[in-house]
Design an enzyme around this catalytic site. Structure first.
Site, PDB file in Angstrom:
ATOM      1  CE  LYS A 102     -29.019  19.194 -55.406  1.00  0.00           C
ATOM      2  NZ  LYS A 102     -27.901  19.406 -54.508  1.00  0.00           N
TER       3      LYS A 102
ATOM      4  CG  ASN B  21     -18.272   8.231 -40.855  1.00  0.00           C
ATOM      5  OD1 ASN B  21     -19.191   7.514 -40.470  1.00  0.00           O
ATOM      6  ND2 ASN B  21     -18.474   9.245 -41.675  1.00  0.00           N
TER       7      ASN B  21
ATOM      8  CE  LYS C  51     -20.509  11.808 -40.079  1.00  0.00           C
ATOM      9  NZ  LYS C  51     -21.604  11.042 -40.596  1.00  0.00           N
TER      10      LYS C  51
ATOM     11  CG  LEU D 153     -17.146  -7.951 -39.105  1.00  0.00           C
ATOM     12  CD1 LEU D 153     -17.327  -9.094 -38.115  1.00  0.00           C
ATOM     13  CD2 LEU D 153     -15.728  -7.396 -39.001  1.00  0.00           C
TER      14      LEU D 153
ATOM     15  N   GLY E  40     -15.901   3.064 -50.262  1.00  0.00           N
ATOM     16  CA  GLY E  40     -15.886   4.270 -51.092  1.00  0.00           C
ATOM     17  C   GLY E  40     -16.938   5.231 -50.576  1.00  0.00           C
TER      18      GLY E  40
ATOM     19  CE  LYS F 213     -16.658  14.596 -47.211  1.00  0.00           C
ATOM     20  NZ  LYS F 213     -17.044  15.142 -45.919  1.00  0.00           N
TER      21      LYS F 213
ATOM     22  CB  CYS G 209     -19.059   9.424 -45.538  1.00  0.00           C
ATOM     23  SG  CYS G 209     -20.585  10.176 -46.097  1.00  0.00           S
TER      24      CYS G 209
END
Ligand code: UGA
Length: 443
Positions: free
Chosen positions: A35, A208, A204, A250, A257, A263, A260
């Site tokens: 990477k 979410n 945070k 909305l 999915g 989980k 974030c």
């Protein structure tokens, strides 16, 4: 300032590249040699709009470096950001092994005082844990302050979000450390919220979880709309124009999915359980989302009976447009269910095919051409609202497919458009359109 970013995933890479662009001297550190070599050559290992030109510009002007060498990365800096992954444990909790490992490595390499900044999404209390790990393993004469600075970037628009975010949250027990972060971000002119560490970590998760709640709420309303003959477009626009509710998030569909929301909602529900306060609302949000992702195949079975041997085109694999990320994407569940039902699946995506091939191998045919995907198909399921799909003319479905039956999980087309074509068009929370104008019963 001299900054190191530990971990070159979506968050780390965008943060590092954009901080360099603000004028800071940035080193991005990762343990994956391959990477880092790609990045050194100016190529981004992820698909993120606008990232590569900024990456190349800042490598060329000497402000952006990449390394796998911990000494080079951590020995002397003003700030070190921790942006490594916090994947999900089987029980829904966050796996902190990478965070803890990088904290230990940083402590072992430090040659100067530094501020360490937790940017990975971590359970409340983790920043304090990282402070302890570093305290116990650093050279005793050095001063290290660990602060929380959660990230609110969205994949697909992460670069824009970096420059034009709504707020920057800084959680710190030390005024000086918070002031250093304020200075780092000052060119952005984004409002900064300074708070304590635990509140920053909670902001945070709560953000979410609230956004996920909005999505599951509108999805529940959309199911009711289908049952009572209302239209979710009208309803979302009607409620969204109340400023207390707002028009964003909305969009009804086949659920959220990505890396974030799924989980983080589970991790927050776990955290609530750990302090003996079951978060029933959030548990329902998660349940609704799981149900939502199964809707397309359920609807298909309702309409077609058995799917055995039928050719099904899944249009869109990425969990949302403008990204190649397929983690927790609705498409994965849809394709898996279709294969279990014995369907023959061809899947289209403009950028996510290499990632999808790693999951499904040869069980699925992949194509980056919508026409090829729908050719001779008995059913098309739209799973991602890519522009390429939204712009694809509806009349081509009837031209290419065996029987033009479309289940649109993202409401890509208007009902007025669908009405004009010889197709059977089923979307989310809206009346069903059928070429001859007659209603299709889903109940
Ligand atoms: C999300 C948050 O929006 C970011 O603020 C946060 O920084 C990020 O998670 C993170 O924690 O790192 P992201 O997952 O990249 O960002 O994508 P979103 O645009 O939020 O979309 C998430 C999912 O919700 C997608 O599957 C999308 O299709 C779905 N969604 C979104 C809906 O179904 N309806 C909507 O109205 C909006």
């Amino acid at each position: 300032m001299k900054v190191t970013v530990a971990g070159t995933g979506y968050v780390g890479l965008v943060t590092g590249v954009c901080l360099a662009d603000l004028g800071h001297h940035v080193t991005c550190m990762d343990v994956q040699e391959e990477k880092i070599n790609l990045l050194k050559a100016g190529y981004s290992p992820i698909y993120e709009t606008g990232l590569e030109p900024i990456l190349q510009k800042n490598i060329a002007n000497g402000r952006l470096h990449f390394t796998t060498n911990p000494k080079e990365a951590y020995a002397q800096n003003d700030l070190i950001f921790i942006t490594v992954g916090t994947p999900e444990n089987p029980d829904g909790t966050a796996d902190l092994q990478y965070v803890e490992r990088v904290a230990l490595t940083i402590a072992g390499q430090l040659e100067d005082d530094v501020i360490v900044c937790m940017k990975s999404t971590v359970p409340v209390g983790t920043t304090e844990k990282v402070q302890k790990i570093i305290e116990q393993n650093k050279p005793p004469h050095l001063a290290v302050e660990v602060v929380s600075n959660p990230e609110f970037l969205r994949e697909g628009s992460a670069v824009e979000d970096f420059y034009y975010g709504d707020r920057i949250v800084i959680g710190s027990r030390n005024q000086e450390a918070a002031a250093t972060l304020e200075e780092l971000y000052s060119p952005l002119q984004i409002p900064m919220i300074k708070t304590d560490i635990r509140s920053a970590e909670m902001i945070k998760y709560a953000s979410n979880a609230f956004l996920a709640t909005k999505i599951s709420f509108i999805n529940e309303i959309s199911t009711l709309c289908e049952k009572i003959g209302a239209n979710i477009d009208e309803v979302a626009s009607g409620i969204g124009s109340d400023r207390r509710i707002g028009p964003h998030f909305l969009q009804a569909g086949i659920g959220y999915g990505g890396s974030c929301f799924p989980k983080d909602t589970k991790a927050l529900a776990q955290l609530a359980g750990n302090v003996q306060h079951p978060f029933e609302l959030l548990e329902a949000v998660i349940k609704v989302n799981n149900r939502q992702q199964s809707l397309p195949v359920e609807k298909a079975k309702h309409l077609l009976g058995s799917l055995q041997g039928l050719k099904v085109a899944v249009l869109g694999i990425a969990f949302k447009p403008k990204t190649d990320d397929i983690r927790e994407a609705a498409s994965i569940k849809i394709i898996t269910e279709l294969l279990n039902e014995g369907a023959i699946v061809t899947a289209y995506d403009p950028v996510a095919i290499p990632n999808a091939e790693k999951v499904f191998g040869e069980k699925v045919m992949f194509t980056d051409e919508i026409r090829e995907a729908i050719l001779h198909a008995d059913l098309a399921i739209i799973a991602t609202e890519w522009d390429q799909i939204k712009m694809f003319p509806l009349y081509l479905y009837s031209e290419y497919m065996n029987d033009a039956l479309i289940i649109d999980g993202r409401n890509c087309y208007s009902l007025a458009q669908a009405k004009r074509h010889e197709i059977k068009y089923i979307s989310i929370g809206r009346p069903v359109e059928q070429g001859d104008g007659s209603p299709v019963s889903l109940n």
